[in-house]
Design a protein around this motif. Structure first.
Motif, PDB file in Angstrom:
ATOM      1  N   GLN A 105       0.843  -1.192   0.000  1.00  0.00           N
ATOM      2  CA  GLN A 105       0.000   0.000   0.000  1.00  0.00           C
ATOM      3  C   GLN A 105       0.881   1.247   0.000  1.00  0.00           C
ATOM      4  O   GLN A 105       1.983   1.248   0.530  1.00  0.00           O
ATOM      5  CB  GLN A 105      -0.920  -0.022   1.210  1.00  0.00           C
ATOM      6  CG  GLN A 105      -1.856  -1.226   1.183  1.00  0.00           C
ATOM      7  CD  GLN A 105      -2.714  -1.303   2.411  1.00  0.00           C
ATOM      8  OE1 GLN A 105      -3.160  -0.299   2.939  1.00  0.00           O
ATOM      9  NE2 GLN A 105      -2.949  -2.510   2.874  1.00  0.00           N
ATOM     10  N   ASP A 106       0.371   2.316  -0.603  1.00  0.00           N
ATOM     11  CA  ASP A 106       1.155   3.533  -0.795  1.00  0.00           C
ATOM     12  C   ASP A 106       1.306   4.398   0.452  1.00  0.00           C
ATOM     13  O   ASP A 106       2.040   5.368   0.435  1.00  0.00           O
ATOM     14  CB  ASP A 106       0.536   4.392  -1.906  1.00  0.00           C
ATOM     15  CG  ASP A 106       0.724   3.775  -3.276  1.00  0.00           C
ATOM     16  OD1 ASP A 106       1.685   3.008  -3.453  1.00  0.00           O
ATOM     17  OD2 ASP A 106      -0.088   4.072  -4.157  1.00  0.00           O
ATOM     18  N   ASP A 107       0.613   4.076   1.516  1.00  0.00           N
ATOM     19  CA  ASP A 107       0.678   4.924   2.711  1.00  0.00           C
ATOM     20  C   ASP A 107       1.488   4.241   3.812  1.00  0.00           C
ATOM     21  O   ASP A 107       2.219   3.290   3.557  1.00  0.00           O
ATOM     22  CB  ASP A 107      -0.741   5.267   3.183  1.00  0.00           C
ATOM     23  CG  ASP A 107      -1.588   4.024   3.427  1.00  0.00           C
ATOM     24  OD1 ASP A 107      -1.023   2.914   3.536  1.00  0.00           O
ATOM     25  OD2 ASP A 107      -2.821   4.157   3.510  1.00  0.00           O
ATOM     26  N   ASP A 108       1.339   4.719   5.030  1.00  0.00           N
ATOM     27  CA  ASP A 108       2.099   4.161   6.159  1.00  0.00           C
ATOM     28  C   ASP A 108       1.795   2.689   6.407  1.00  0.00           C
ATOM     29  O   ASP A 108       2.642   1.962   6.931  1.00  0.00           O
ATOM     30  CB  ASP A 108       1.811   4.952   7.441  1.00  0.00           C
ATOM     31  CG  ASP A 108       2.484   6.310   7.452  1.00  0.00           C
ATOM     32  OD1 ASP A 108       3.449   6.493   6.680  1.00  0.00           O
ATOM     33  OD2 ASP A 108       2.045   7.181   8.223  1.00  0.00           O
ATOM     34  N   ARG A 109       0.596   2.246   6.023  1.00  0.00           N
ATOM     35  CA  ARG A 109       0.256   0.837   6.240  1.00  0.00           C
ATOM     36  C   ARG A 109       1.214  -0.078   5.480  1.00  0.00           C
ATOM     37  O   ARG A 109       1.611  -1.126   5.989  1.00  0.00           O
ATOM     38  CB  ARG A 109      -1.186   0.561   5.817  1.00  0.00           C
ATOM     39  CG  ARG A 109      -2.206   1.249   6.720  1.00  0.00           C
ATOM     40  CD  ARG A 109      -3.598   1.019   6.231  1.00  0.00           C
ATOM     41  NE  ARG A 109      -3.754   1.692   4.936  1.00  0.00           N
ATOM     42  CZ  ARG A 109      -4.828   1.602   4.163  1.00  0.00           C
ATOM     43  NH1 ARG A 109      -5.835   0.832   4.513  1.00  0.00           N
ATOM     44  NH2 ARG A 109      -4.886   2.263   3.034  1.00  0.00           N
ATOM     45  N   GLY A 110       1.579   0.306   4.272  1.00  0.00           N
ATOM     46  CA  GLY A 110       2.518  -0.496   3.490  1.00  0.00           C
ATOM     47  C   GLY A 110       3.882  -0.572   4.142  1.00  0.00           C
ATOM     48  O   GLY A 110       4.480  -1.645   4.261  1.00  0.00           O
ATOM     49  N   ASN A 111       4.387   0.571   4.594  1.00  0.00           N
ATOM     50  CA  ASN A 111       5.685   0.593   5.281  1.00  0.00           C
ATOM     51  C   ASN A 111       5.636  -0.187   6.592  1.00  0.00           C
ATOM     52  O   ASN A 111       6.583  -0.895   6.934  1.00  0.00           O
ATOM     53  CB  ASN A 111       6.124   2.034   5.553  1.00  0.00           C
ATOM     54  CG  ASN A 111       6.533   2.743   4.297  1.00  0.00           C
ATOM     55  OD1 ASN A 111       7.022   2.128   3.355  1.00  0.00           O
ATOM     56  ND2 ASN A 111       6.330   4.047   4.257  1.00  0.00           N
ATOM     57  N   ASN A 112       4.516  -0.066   7.320  1.00  0.00           N
ATOM     58  CA  ASN A 112       4.376  -0.809   8.572  1.00  0.00           C
ATOM     59  C   ASN A 112       4.354  -2.313   8.324  1.00  0.00           C
ATOM     60  O   ASN A 112       4.949  -3.085   9.086  1.00  0.00           O
ATOM     61  CB  ASN A 112       3.104  -0.390   9.304  1.00  0.00           C
ATOM     62  CG  ASN A 112       3.185   1.008   9.858  1.00  0.00           C
ATOM     63  OD1 ASN A 112       4.267   1.560  10.053  1.00  0.00           O
ATOM     64  ND2 ASN A 112       2.029   1.608  10.109  1.00  0.00           N
ATOM     65  N   GLU A 113       3.687  -2.730   7.256  1.00  0.00           N
ATOM     66  CA  GLU A 113       3.626  -4.152   6.942  1.00  0.00           C
ATOM     67  C   GLU A 113       5.013  -4.693   6.577  1.00  0.00           C
ATOM     68  O   GLU A 113       5.419  -5.762   7.044  1.00  0.00           O
ATOM     69  CB  GLU A 113       2.643  -4.397   5.795  1.00  0.00           C
ATOM     70  CG  GLU A 113       2.443  -5.857   5.489  1.00  0.00           C
ATOM     71  CD  GLU A 113       1.380  -6.106   4.448  1.00  0.00           C
ATOM     72  OE1 GLU A 113       0.893  -7.250   4.389  1.00  0.00           O
ATOM     73  OE2 GLU A 113       1.041  -5.186   3.681  1.00  0.00           O
ATOM     74  N   ASN A 170       7.922  -3.428   7.500  1.00  0.00           N
ATOM     75  CA  ASN A 170       8.720  -3.428   8.738  1.00  0.00           C
ATOM     76  C   ASN A 170       8.356  -4.602   9.642  1.00  0.00           C
ATOM     77  O   ASN A 170       9.234  -5.213  10.260  1.00  0.00           O
ATOM     78  CB  ASN A 170       8.546  -2.109   9.486  1.00  0.00           C
ATOM     79  CG  ASN A 170       9.190  -0.955   8.767  1.00  0.00           C
ATOM     80  OD1 ASN A 170      10.116  -1.125   7.981  1.00  0.00           O
ATOM     81  ND2 ASN A 170       8.687   0.246   9.010  1.00  0.00           N
TER      82      ASN A 170
END
Length: 66
Positions: free
Chosen positions: A14-22, A24
Motif C-alpha cells: 500500500q502507498d501509505d504508512d500501512r505499506g511501510n508498517n507491513e 517493517n
C-alpha cells in the motif's frame, strides 16, 4: 494479489504508512532470531521472501513476496 511463475504470492504494498508498517513487521519477524515471541509468531504467518519492484516508464509498484 498475484502469483509469480515460480509459485510465490505477490501482495501489493500500500502507498501509505500501512505499506511501510507491513514491510517493517515482516522484516522484524523474519530477521529476529533471539526474540522467543517473534520466533513463535513466525510459524503462523506466511514466509516473507522479500520485496519485488516493478518499474515501467509511467509507474513503479512494489510487492511483498510470500
Amino acid at each position: 494479489m498475484l502469483k509469480h511463475q515460480d509459485g510465490f504470492v505477490m501482495k501489493p504494498v500500500q502507498d501509505d504508512d500501512r505499506g511501510n508498517n507491513e514491510i517493517n513487521f515482516y522484516e522484524q519477524v523474519f530477521q529476529s532470531s533471539s526474540d522467543p515471541v517473534l520466533y513463535k509468531l513466525k510459524k503462523h504467518i506466511p514466509c516473507y521472501l522479500g520485496l519485488h519492484q516493478f518499474v515501467t516508464e509511467n509507474a513503479s509498484m512494489a510487492f511483498i513476496n510470500f
